[in-house]
Write a protein that holds these residues in place. Structure first.
Motif, PDB file in Angstrom:
ATOM      1  N   MET A 100       0.828  -1.199   0.000  1.00  0.00           N
ATOM      2  CA  MET A 100       0.000   0.000   0.000  1.00  0.00           C
ATOM      3  C   MET A 100       0.871   1.261   0.000  1.00  0.00           C
ATOM      4  O   MET A 100       0.549   2.255  -0.658  1.00  0.00           O
ATOM      5  N   LYS A 101       1.994   1.213   0.721  1.00  0.00           N
ATOM      6  CA  LYS A 101       2.899   2.364   0.746  1.00  0.00           C
ATOM      7  C   LYS A 101       3.445   2.655  -0.647  1.00  0.00           C
ATOM      8  O   LYS A 101       3.588   3.814  -1.044  1.00  0.00           O
ATOM      9  N   LYS A 102       3.742   1.592  -1.378  1.00  0.00           N
ATOM     10  CA  LYS A 102       4.228   1.767  -2.748  1.00  0.00           C
ATOM     11  C   LYS A 102       3.150   2.423  -3.609  1.00  0.00           C
ATOM     12  O   LYS A 102       3.426   3.334  -4.404  1.00  0.00           O
ATOM     13  N   ASN A 103       1.908   1.981  -3.445  1.00  0.00           N
ATOM     14  CA  ASN A 103       0.805   2.571  -4.203  1.00  0.00           C
ATOM     15  C   ASN A 103       0.607   4.044  -3.842  1.00  0.00           C
ATOM     16  O   ASN A 103       0.348   4.885  -4.709  1.00  0.00           O
ATOM     17  N   LEU A 104       0.737   4.349  -2.555  1.00  0.00           N
ATOM     18  CA  LEU A 104       0.582   5.736  -2.110  1.00  0.00           C
ATOM     19  C   LEU A 104       1.701   6.617  -2.661  1.00  0.00           C
ATOM     20  O   LEU A 104       1.479   7.784  -3.001  1.00  0.00           O
ATOM     21  N   ALA A 105       2.903   6.062  -2.744  1.00  0.00           N
ATOM     22  CA  ALA A 105       4.021   6.815  -3.316  1.00  0.00           C
ATOM     23  C   ALA A 105       3.743   7.152  -4.777  1.00  0.00           C
ATOM     24  O   ALA A 105       3.951   8.291  -5.226  1.00  0.00           O
ATOM     25  N   ASP A 106       3.256   6.165  -5.520  1.00  0.00           N
ATOM     26  CA  ASP A 106       2.910   6.416  -6.925  1.00  0.00           C
ATOM     27  C   ASP A 106       1.794   7.454  -7.033  1.00  0.00           C
ATOM     28  O   ASP A 106       1.806   8.319  -7.919  1.00  0.00           O
ATOM     29  N   SER A 107       0.835   7.370  -6.105  1.00  0.00           N
ATOM     30  CA  SER A 107      -0.294   8.305  -6.130  1.00  0.00           C
ATOM     31  C   SER A 107       0.159   9.735  -5.870  1.00  0.00           C
ATOM     32  O   SER A 107      -0.287  10.678  -6.534  1.00  0.00           O
ATOM     33  N   VAL A 108       1.057   9.907  -4.897  1.00  0.00           N
ATOM     34  CA  VAL A 108       1.475  11.271  -4.564  1.00  0.00           C
ATOM     35  C   VAL A 108       2.326  11.868  -5.683  1.00  0.00           C
ATOM     36  O   VAL A 108       2.304  13.081  -5.911  1.00  0.00           O
ATOM     37  N   LEU A 109       3.050  11.037  -6.421  1.00  0.00           N
ATOM     38  CA  LEU A 109       3.804  11.556  -7.566  1.00  0.00           C
ATOM     39  C   LEU A 109       2.854  12.034  -8.660  1.00  0.00           C
ATOM     40  O   LEU A 109       3.115  13.048  -9.330  1.00  0.00           O
ATOM     41  N   ILE A 110       1.753  11.304  -8.852  1.00  0.00           N
ATOM     42  CA  ILE A 110       0.724  11.759  -9.796  1.00  0.00           C
ATOM     43  C   ILE A 110       0.178  13.114  -9.342  1.00  0.00           C
ATOM     44  O   ILE A 110      -0.007  14.040 -10.138  1.00  0.00           O
ATOM     45  N   LEU A 111      -0.068  13.219  -8.036  1.00  0.00           N
ATOM     46  CA  LEU A 111      -0.576  14.476  -7.484  1.00  0.00           C
ATOM     47  C   LEU A 111       0.393  15.619  -7.738  1.00  0.00           C
ATOM     48  O   LEU A 111      -0.011  16.711  -8.158  1.00  0.00           O
ATOM     49  N   TYR A 112       1.692  15.389  -7.491  1.00  0.00           N
ATOM     50  CA  TYR A 112       2.677  16.461  -7.659  1.00  0.00           C
ATOM     51  C   TYR A 112       2.734  16.940  -9.107  1.00  0.00           C
ATOM     52  O   TYR A 112       2.852  18.145  -9.369  1.00  0.00           O
ATOM     53  N   ASN A 113       2.673  16.013 -10.041  1.00  0.00           N
ATOM     54  CA  ASN A 113       2.728  16.402 -11.452  1.00  0.00           C
ATOM     55  C   ASN A 113       1.569  17.315 -11.824  1.00  0.00           C
ATOM     56  O   ASN A 113       1.696  18.180 -12.698  1.00  0.00           O
ATOM     57  N   LYS A 114       0.446  17.127 -11.156  1.00  0.00           N
ATOM     58  CA  LYS A 114      -0.722  17.968 -11.424  1.00  0.00           C
ATOM     59  C   LYS A 114      -0.667  19.259 -10.599  1.00  0.00           C
ATOM     60  O   LYS A 114      -0.999  20.341 -11.080  1.00  0.00           O
ATOM     61  N   ALA A 115      -0.218  19.127  -9.354  1.00  0.00           N
ATOM     62  CA  ALA A 115      -0.224  20.270  -8.436  1.00  0.00           C
ATOM     63  C   ALA A 115       0.692  21.395  -8.905  1.00  0.00           C
ATOM     64  O   ALA A 115       0.372  22.576  -8.738  1.00  0.00           O
ATOM     65  N   ILE A 116       1.838  21.048  -9.487  1.00  0.00           N
ATOM     66  CA  ILE A 116       2.775  22.098  -9.894  1.00  0.00           C
ATOM     67  C   ILE A 116       2.218  22.951 -11.038  1.00  0.00           C
ATOM     68  O   ILE A 116       2.713  24.052 -11.287  1.00  0.00           O
ATOM     69  N   LYS A 117       1.179  22.457 -11.694  1.00  0.00           N
ATOM     70  CA  LYS A 117       0.550  23.234 -12.767  1.00  0.00           C
ATOM     71  C   LYS A 117      -0.532  24.170 -12.231  1.00  0.00           C
ATOM     72  O   LYS A 117      -0.786  25.228 -12.807  1.00  0.00           O
ATOM     73  N   TYR A 118      -1.173  23.767 -11.140  1.00  0.00           N
ATOM     74  CA  TYR A 118      -2.362  24.492 -10.698  1.00  0.00           C
ATOM     75  C   TYR A 118      -2.222  25.167  -9.329  1.00  0.00           C
ATOM     76  O   TYR A 118      -3.042  26.004  -8.976  1.00  0.00           O
ATOM     77  N   ASP A 119      -1.216  24.790  -8.562  1.00  0.00           N
ATOM     78  CA  ASP A 119      -0.981  25.454  -7.269  1.00  0.00           C
ATOM     79  C   ASP A 119       0.428  26.031  -7.312  1.00  0.00           C
ATOM     80  O   ASP A 119       1.329  25.610  -6.590  1.00  0.00           O
ATOM     81  N   THR A 120       0.607  27.019  -8.167  1.00  0.00           N
ATOM     82  CA  THR A 120       1.955  27.501  -8.490  1.00  0.00           C
ATOM     83  C   THR A 120       2.657  28.179  -7.315  1.00  0.00           C
ATOM     84  O   THR A 120       3.884  28.232  -7.280  1.00  0.00           O
ATOM     85  N   ALA A 121       1.893  28.693  -6.357  1.00  0.00           N
ATOM     86  CA  ALA A 121       2.522  29.360  -5.217  1.00  0.00           C
ATOM     87  C   ALA A 121       3.238  28.380  -4.296  1.00  0.00           C
ATOM     88  O   ALA A 121       4.028  28.784  -3.445  1.00  0.00           O
TER      89      ALA A 121
END
Length: 429
Positions: A100-121
């Motif tokens: 599950m930790k491995k899955n969560l790590a993959d999930s948070v990387l997906i989040l970061y790739n999206k977050a840097i586009k929309y939460d620029t601050a």
């Protein structure tokens, strides 16, 4: 189905909807009024779970559902940051399995790739967090973690727990340094910066010491770091600071001269350059630097005294005294300039001889020391010691008697060595 797969399904579903809506030209943002109500409902569900600290699969999927429906929705609510917190909490839960930790790590990387586009601050934080996830959660190759950390710090944004993440990057550099890369230099730059920011924290000095065999090598490495980008003022200052720390005054001069040339009004650069010149016995240059400091901060009494001490060193006693008097105009109750003035008279007498006229100058020195003593400052005790030390150098009662001086008579200072003094003493016996 693994959580990361479910998240990907959510993302792909809404991307498909977006594409279809765009093709039909129904709405550029594919969010109709009905969709807006639906989005608000989904956001409410996510925040209710977040508020209740329901850090589980459902909340994570719900968060991804929201940002997939409208990635830039409600920026004031910081949805990306809250979703990140949920994922990190789930990962750190003691009951979470390794899979599950491995899955969560993959999930948070997906989040970061999206977050840097929309939460620029908050991009800097997302990137250093990405570096941490790659380094510690996924045990990724060091270069990938290093790249993420570097990009995060390069944003120049405020990074929460910055020292912690800088230390992690510094350790990655240190542990992966080779003769083919510049990681050792980069690690030293990080710990030099941290030691400046947190001078009371001994860890950063210890980290620096562990990277170099001795002080000379450390200075040499910091010098090479500056030479790699010689127009970089920050690197010049770190090199200068390292030289100053280890009292390599001659070597400190070059970067400090560079800094004062680039930033001629920065007082601290001139202070350190003045000190480096003085410690290196470059008296003329030190005098010029202190005069520049006086121009920059004319009400700083220390600059006048430091300049006086330099003139004293080269036996220009009259000039030295003039700067002491300028210091006293700024701080009339300061005993140090008065004490130093006493040393000028003592120095003049010692360098001239031991005739009666010289004894009179010793008496002037004693009178000046007594004045400093009675001011009750930091040099009161030292001044009293000089009074006692000179008790056999001043005129005796017999000296005055044979020259027909009476008690309370005035004697003007004279003689070949003392034309600059222009003072009198009062006979007391």
């Amino acid at each position: 189905m693994k959580i990361v797969n479910r998240i990907l399904v959510v993302l792909l579903t809404f991307l498909s909807v977006a594409s279809a809506a765009s093709t039909k030209n129904v709405n550029k943002n594919f969010v109709t009024e009905s969709d807006s109500l639906s989005l608000m409902a989904e956001v409410s569900l996510f925040f209710e779970a977040y508020k209740n600290k329901q850090y589980d699969d459902w909340t994570i999927e719900q968060g991804f559902k929201v940002i997939s429906m409208k990635p830039d929705a409600y920026p004031e609510l910081h949805i990306y940051r809250k979703l990140e917190k949920v994922i990190w909490a789930a990962h750190d839960d003691s009951t979470t399995s390794e899979e599950m930790k491995k899955n969560l790590a993959d999930s948070v990387l997906i989040l970061y790739n999206k977050a840097i586009k929309y939460d620029t601050a908050y991009v800097g934080n997302y990137l250093v967090h990405k570096g941490y996830v790659l380094e510690t959660w996924l045990k990724a190759p060091p270069d990938s973690s290093i790249a993420a950390y570097e990009k995060g710090f390069a944003t120049g944004q405020k990074i929460n727990s910055k020292s912690y993440y800088m230390d992690r990057l510094g350790q990655l550099y240190a542990n992966n340094a080779t003769d083919e890369n510049s990681y050792k230099i980069k690690a030293l730059e990080i710990y030099s910066k941290l030691s400046e920011d947190e001078p009371e924290n001994p860890r950063w000095t210890e980290r620096m010491a562990s990277l170099a065999e001795d002080e000379d090598q450390l200075i040499d490495i910091m010098h090479k770091s500056w030479l790699m980008n010689k127009d970089n003022k920050e690197k010049a200052w770190r090199y200068a600071s390292t030289c100053i720390k280890y009292r390599a005054w001659d070597k400190a001069i070059e970067p400090l001269e560079f800094l004062t040339e680039k930033e001629p009004n920065v007082i601290n650069y001139w202070k350190e350059l003045s000190r480096a010149y003085e410690k290196s016995d470059k008296v003329d240059k030190a005098i010029s630097a202190y005069k520049k400091l006086i121009n920059l901060e004319p009400n700083n009494r220390d600059n006048y005294v430091n300049l006086a001490l330099l003139y004293k060193k080269i036996d220009q006693l009259a000039v030295a005294r003039s700067y002491l008097h300028k210091a006293l105009k700024i701080s009339p109750d300061w005993d140090y300039p008065v004490y130093i003035e006493g040393t000028l008279y003592e120095q003049a007498a010692r360098d001239c001889g031991f005739k009666f006229e010289d004894k009179v100058v010793y008496q002037l020195a004693v009178d000046t020391y007594r004045k400093a003593q009675h001011m009750g400052g930091n040099y009161s005790e030292t001044a009293a010691e000089r009074v006692n030390a000179l008790k056999n150098s001043v005129p005796t009662k017999e000296d005055y008697f044979f020259r027909h001086y009476k008690n309370n008579d005035k004697i003007k200072i004279g003689g070949k060595c003392y034309g600059w003094i222009n003072k009198t003493i009062t006979v007391r016996y």
